[in-house]
Motif scaffolding. Structure first.
Motif, mmCIF file in Angstrom:
data_model
loop_
_atom_site.group_PDB
_atom_site.id
_atom_site.type_symbol
_atom_site.label_atom_id
_atom_site.label_comp_id
_atom_site.label_asym_id
_atom_site.label_seq_id
_atom_site.Cartn_x
_atom_site.Cartn_y
_atom_site.Cartn_z
ATOM 1 N N ALA A 92 4.113 -15.952 58.796
ATOM 2 C CA ALA A 92 3.186 -17.054 58.503
ATOM 3 C C ALA A 92 1.756 -16.553 58.344
ATOM 4 O O ALA A 92 1.420 -15.401 58.636
ATOM 5 C CB ALA A 92 3.248 -18.092 59.618
ATOM 6 N N ARG A 93 0.922 -17.464 57.887
ATOM 7 C CA ARG A 93 -0.524 -17.234 57.863
ATOM 8 C C ARG A 93 -1.069 -17.786 59.174
ATOM 9 O O ARG A 93 -1.046 -19.000 59.424
ATOM 10 C CB ARG A 93 -1.135 -17.957 56.659
ATOM 11 N N ILE A 94 -1.563 -16.894 60.023
ATOM 12 C CA ILE A 94 -1.945 -17.239 61.394
ATOM 13 C C ILE A 94 -3.455 -17.126 61.547
ATOM 14 O O ILE A 94 -4.064 -16.104 61.220
ATOM 15 C CB ILE A 94 -1.238 -16.317 62.413
ATOM 16 N N GLY A 95 -4.063 -18.204 62.040
ATOM 17 C CA GLY A 95 -5.498 -18.211 62.285
ATOM 18 C C GLY A 95 -5.806 -17.875 63.739
ATOM 19 O O GLY A 95 -5.136 -18.362 64.651
ATOM 20 N N VAL A 96 -6.804 -17.022 63.956
ATOM 21 C CA VAL A 96 -7.253 -16.664 65.305
ATOM 22 C C VAL A 96 -8.778 -16.724 65.341
ATOM 23 O O VAL A 96 -9.445 -16.639 64.303
ATOM 24 C CB VAL A 96 -6.765 -15.261 65.717
ATOM 25 N N GLU A 97 -9.317 -16.851 66.545
ATOM 26 C CA GLU A 97 -10.766 -16.986 66.711
ATOM 27 C C GLU A 97 -11.397 -15.605 66.924
ATOM 28 O O GLU A 97 -11.633 -15.170 68.047
ATOM 29 C CB GLU A 97 -11.068 -17.929 67.875
ATOM 30 N N MET A 98 -11.654 -14.938 65.816
ATOM 31 C CA MET A 98 -12.116 -13.548 65.869
ATOM 32 C C MET A 98 -13.467 -13.398 66.560
ATOM 33 O O MET A 98 -13.768 -12.341 67.120
ATOM 34 C CB MET A 98 -12.200 -12.974 64.456
ATOM 35 N N GLY A 99 -14.302 -14.417 66.538
ATOM 36 C CA GLY A 99 -15.615 -14.334 67.165
ATOM 37 C C GLY A 99 -15.675 -14.961 68.544
ATOM 38 O O GLY A 99 -16.758 -15.065 69.122
ATOM 39 N N GLY A 100 -14.550 -15.358 69.075
ATOM 40 C CA GLY A 100 -14.522 -16.046 70.354
ATOM 41 C C GLY A 100 -14.829 -15.129 71.524
ATOM 42 O O GLY A 100 -14.597 -13.909 71.469
#
Length: 391
Positions: A118-126
């Motif tokens: 899948a295309r998975i979103g993560v909070e890279m700047g968190g």
């Protein structure tokens, strides 16, 4: 088991629908949220457990979010969220601060949701998503396409509902009580740490009508020579008979935080310092009068800066920032700022801390105002007079 929910289910459903709409727009199939404020916003989850990896997972093909965290914190998820038991998952303690990675466990949940490719979103700047976390996640899901979804939820959170504004009004009342308590405590010979202790006691005690909670960061209590530093700490030294104290405190109600800053002069201030306080308040009020729906953050900052410039002064730092639900380490939502060049358009329901602190070479002063944008202008969320307090 009693549920500790502070919003109606319909409100949580509207928040989730808005997030899923934005996910679909960006082509994100599954969103992994590592930021505690975003987890709280979508599920109600509230516990001091974010020092170990935990996530709230939102999948387009799944009705409810899924909370996943340490096994001993599952009970808090049962108590503070509306989620069905099956949507509260926990990894065993052997994953905690060991050579095993909790992200292997979380990757298994992604696969369960059909996310292996899948295309998975993560909070890279968190604040709570480390480089190691991302590396482990990518290793565990090598066929997935990871994309940066940092601030996706934050920008949805920026407009508060009436129920959220109501909690922030209560947080503002707590902030007012904290400021009164701290100012009452101040006096010659009183230890700096005892001023901080008074503020902390009131922060948790709240008001007679409702209690408070811990803030996103410690109070900034900047005294004497440290009054030119925005984020200094207190000591155990006694207060001199003539000194300046900059107090930045925050009232908190169900994780909604409202900051409030005031300057206290212990002993009669110099006329030049009194004049600086008057200028700071004049510019603050000019900034507040600039607040209107449809105007930009940059235009509000210009109203403040133009008033300040008439006295030959300027402020380099931003004038303010969006606030709302918050967890350590910071209250700011990392979205809109009241600063030159920020073209975010103000809408009713947005909430900001206007922080026109002036830290000059030899003096500092902080007189601030948290407010909500309304249909006609702004609503102050605290009532402490905008003035230099003299004791």
């Amino acid at each position: 088991m009693k549920k500790e929910l502070h919003f109606e289910r319909a409100e949580f459903a509207a928040r989730l629908a808005a997030v899923k709409k934005e996910m679909a727009k960006r082509g994100i199939d599954i969103l992994f949220l590592s930021e505690p404020p975003n987890q709280n916003y979508l599920t109600g989850y509230n516990a001091f457990s974010f020092y170990t990896p935990q996530m709230v997972i939102v999948a387009l093909n799944h009705d409810e979010p899924i909370w996943v965290g340490r096994f001993m914190d599952r009970v808090s998820a049962l108590m503070t969220t509306y989620l069905a038991d099956d949507n509260i998952r926990a990894y065993p303690d052997r994953y905690v601060q060991s050579t095993l990675s909790p992200y292997d466990f979380m990757a298994g949940l992604a696969k369960e949701l059909g996310g292996e490719k899948a295309r998975i979103g993560v909070e890279m700047g968190g604040y709570y998503y480390s480089a190691r976390a991302h590396a482990d996640f990518v290793r565990a899901l090598p066929l997935a396409n990871f994309v940066d979804a940092d601030l996706l939820v934050n920008w949805i959170r920026i407009v508060k509902s009436p129920a959220e504004i109501a909690l922030m009004r209560q947080a503002g009342c707590i902030a007012d009580a904290m400021m009164r308590r701290a100012i009452d405590e101040i006096g010659p010979g009183v230890r700096e740490c005892d001023v901080a202790a008074a503020a902390y006691h009131q922060m948790i005690s709240g008001t007679l009508d409702f209690g408070g909670s811990y803030s996103c960061s410690p109070p900034n209590i900047c005294i004497g020579e440290r009054a030119i530093a925005p984020h200094a700490h207190w000591t155990d030294e006694p207060l001199a008979s003539s000194t300046v104290l900059n107090l930045e405190l925050s009232g908190v109600r169900h994780r909604y935080q409202v900051p409030l800053s005031r300057t206290v002069s212990l002993g009669k201030p110099a006329r030049s310092y009194q004049k600086l306080a008057e200028i700071a308040v004049e510019a603050l009020n000019a900034g507040l009068e600039s607040v209107r729906p449809g105007r930009t953050c940059s235009e509000v900052e210009a109203g403040f800066s133009q008033a300040l410039a008439r006295h030959g002064l300027e402020k380099e730092a931003r004038l303010g920032y969006s606030i709302g639900v918050g967890f350590p380490p910071a209250v700011g939502e990392r979205t809109a700022s009241l600063r030159k060049g920020d073209e975010t358009v103000l809408r009713p329901g947005m909430v900001f801390h206007m922080m026109p602190g002036l830290w000059l070479d030899d003096v500092g002063i902080t007189i601030t105002q948290s407010f909500a944008v309304t249909d006609a202008g702004h609503e102050p969320l605290t009532s402490t007079p905008r003035t230099l307090f003299v004791k």
